[in-house]
Design an enzyme around this catalytic site. Structure first.
Site, short mmCIF file in Angstrom:
data_model
loop_
_atom_site.label_atom_id
_atom_site.label_comp_id
_atom_site.label_asym_id
_atom_site.label_seq_id
_atom_site.Cartn_x
_atom_site.Cartn_y
_atom_site.Cartn_z
N ASP A 45 5.79 0.60 11.83
CA ASP A 45 4.58 -0.08 11.40
C ASP A 45 4.52 -1.55 11.83
O ASP A 45 3.49 -2.21 11.63
CB ASP A 45 4.44 -0.01 9.87
CG ASP A 45 3.85 1.30 9.40
OD1 ASP A 45 3.41 2.09 10.26
OD2 ASP A 45 3.82 1.54 8.19
N ARG A 47 1.87 14.41 12.41
CA ARG A 47 2.77 14.20 11.28
C ARG A 47 2.65 15.42 10.38
O ARG A 47 2.03 15.40 9.33
CB ARG A 47 2.40 12.91 10.54
CG ARG A 47 2.67 11.67 11.38
CD ARG A 47 2.51 10.40 10.57
NE ARG A 47 1.11 10.06 10.40
CZ ARG A 47 0.71 9.00 9.70
NH1 ARG A 47 1.58 8.21 9.12
NH2 ARG A 47 -0.58 8.73 9.58
N CYS A 54 -5.16 9.09 10.23
CA CYS A 54 -5.23 8.27 11.44
C CYS A 54 -4.66 9.02 12.63
O CYS A 54 -4.14 10.12 12.50
CB CYS A 54 -4.51 6.94 11.22
SG CYS A 54 -2.80 7.10 10.74
N ARG A 105 -8.24 -0.40 5.55
CA ARG A 105 -7.42 0.62 4.89
C ARG A 105 -6.12 0.03 4.35
O ARG A 105 -5.57 0.54 3.38
CB ARG A 105 -7.07 1.76 5.86
CG ARG A 105 -8.19 2.72 6.15
CD ARG A 105 -7.69 3.87 7.03
NE ARG A 105 -6.43 4.38 6.50
CZ ARG A 105 -5.35 4.63 7.24
NH1 ARG A 105 -5.35 4.39 8.54
NH2 ARG A 105 -4.26 5.10 6.69
N LYS A 165 0.83 -1.21 0.00
CA LYS A 165 0.00 0.00 0.00
C LYS A 165 0.87 1.26 0.00
O LYS A 165 0.61 2.21 -0.75
CB LYS A 165 -0.91 0.00 1.23
CG LYS A 165 -1.71 1.29 1.41
CD LYS A 165 -2.52 1.27 2.68
CE LYS A 165 -1.71 1.58 3.91
NZ LYS A 165 -1.69 3.02 4.26
N ASN A 166 1.90 1.27 0.82
CA ASN A 166 2.72 2.47 0.96
C ASN A 166 3.62 2.71 -0.25
O ASN A 166 4.20 3.78 -0.37
CB ASN A 166 3.57 2.39 2.24
CG ASN A 166 2.73 2.54 3.49
OD1 ASN A 166 1.60 3.03 3.43
ND2 ASN A 166 3.26 2.10 4.62
#
Length: 418
Positions: free
Chosen positions: A306, A122, A117, A397, A22-23
């Site tokens: 993560d 951030r 989130c 997500r 995803k990233n």
């Protein structure tokens, strides 16, 4: 609202295929704004964040068509708006990735300040100060970042490592006039793939894979991209290895890149686990006793933040006291309270968690963010009794078909609605 119901205690066995990252996919989709041709991206994970960014592109006037569950065809030639509105950006922080390419291509853009989130602040100030050095005029107005100007190459020195900041400036620099140098760039595999794709398009990038990047901009000329495939998701890979680890099961993950998992595999080794690695397959071999560990999260190639929550779940059943030092996000221990509901013995002191291994019991728990969700699922796999993990829209997500993949490994897990 959906929840997962999990009966703990089942042994796992078999193989699970890791999805695209995803990233990595998110910046690659944003990169399509730099293209003058159709782009076909394969191995795209079928998760909510990808669909959100595809819809954002459509809102701008681009076409973004899913050819199947894991392939996406994008054409940005008909973009007729450069405003990324709040109603979609609020759903996902990564929407800020359209800022650099939109500004570089059109000389103007308005992007809502991001949501997403709750793991901590951030800020995007590093993105904005870098774009200002490249000649952008920036104003924050009514909750939007309003940018205009023709971008020129500059030397950017990030005060701290920022993944999305690096990606945004690489994309902006690709169409800028002249040479841009990025000092203290992020080195994550996702950043590397983005740089490799832009480099193959004809924009020369030096230092790919290092923290010192030099991009020779096209001066506004749109880029031509070949079809490509998204790299495997190293966080999903680590999560399924944790599923095997916490249940003391021998399982195999496929379509993985072991080179992206060096720090994670090393930490498993510290806890007594061994591996069989064959090309893109990794088999985890559990020990009789899970040893405690010490973890400090850091930027790649260090231990990823993560994976912190998943390893905390694993540490909850280790034989001894583990310590986790979360250095990157101040709110990334929100899963601690939920794990404690399952009987975990965890003490917090600022950004340091001390975990005393014990036995877990089933409970109703609530997900607070994407990775916390997976930690609760992992804990439920080994807890005694039936657990229910609520608010799993967080999971959706970032994890593709999580309950199906776990069920195929032998887990007793079902999705239900409440």
């Amino acid at each position: 609202m959906d929840f997962l119901q999990i009966n703990g205690g089942a042994k796992l066995n078999g193989k699970v295929k890791i999805s695209g990252a995803k990233n990595a996919a998110l910046p690659l989709i944003a990169m399509s704004i730099l293209a003058g041709n159709d782009i076909k991206i394969s191995n795209v994970p079928n998760v909510a964040d990808i669909k959100t960014l595809a819809q954002l592109l459509r809102n701008l006037g681009a076409s973004a068509e899913f050819l199947n569950e894991n392939s996406l065809k994008i054409n940005t030639n008909d973009i007729n708006s450069t405003k990324a509105t709040y109603d979609i950006v609020r759903k996902m922080r990564a929407s800020i990735l359209v800022l650099g390419p939109l500004l570089a291509r059109f000389g103007h853009c308005e992007v809502s300040l991001p949501g997403g989130c709750a793991i901590g602040a951030r800020p995007i100030d590093l993105h904005l100060s870098a774009l200002e050095k490249m000649g952008a005029e920036i104003d924050i107005k009514d909750g939007y970042v309003v940018c205009k100007g023709k971008l020129k190459g500059a030397t950017i020195s990030f005060d701290k490592i920022t993944v999305t900041g690096t990606e945004n400036i690489v994309m902006a620099a690709a169409l800028a006039e002249g040479k841009t140098k990025i000092i203290n760039a992020a080195k994550e595999p996702e950043v590397v793939q983005l740089c490799e794709m832009i480099n193959k398009s004809g924009v020369k990038i030096e230092g790919i894979g290092t923290d010192d990047l030099t991009i020779y901009g096209s001066g506004g000329k749109l880029l031509k991209f070949s079809d490509f495939s998204v790299i495997p998701d190293r966080i999903e890979a680590g999560t399924y290895l944790c599923a095997g680890a916490i249940t003391k099961s021998k399982i195999t993950i496929t379509n993985a890149n072991p080179n992206h998992l060096v720090s994670v595999l090393a930490k498993f080794n510290d806890m007594g686990f061994n591996f069989e690695i064959n090309d893109d397959e990794i088999t985890i071999i559990p020990p009789k006793t899970i040893k405690p560990t010490e973890i400090i999260t850091s930027e790649y190639p260090g231990f990823p933040t993560d994976m912190q929550a998943q390893f905390m779940a694993l540490a909850c059943v280790a034989d001894g006291v583990s310590v986790i030092d979360e250095r990157l996000f101040e709110n990334r221990f929100m899963h601690v309270g939920e794990l404690s509901r399952m009987g975990a013995d965890i003490k917090l002191n600022g950004h340091i968690a001390t975990i005393n291994g014990t036995h877990l019991n089933a409970a109703d728990v609530m997900a607070t963010d994407l990775r916390a969700s997976s930690a609760l699922v992992l804990a439920a796999l080994v807890a005694k009794g039936t657990s229910r993990v609520h608010r799993i829209y967080h999971l959706d997500r970032g994890y593709e078909n999580l309950e199906l993949k776990l069920r195929n490994l032998g887990a007793d897990i079902q999705r239900a609605s409440e």
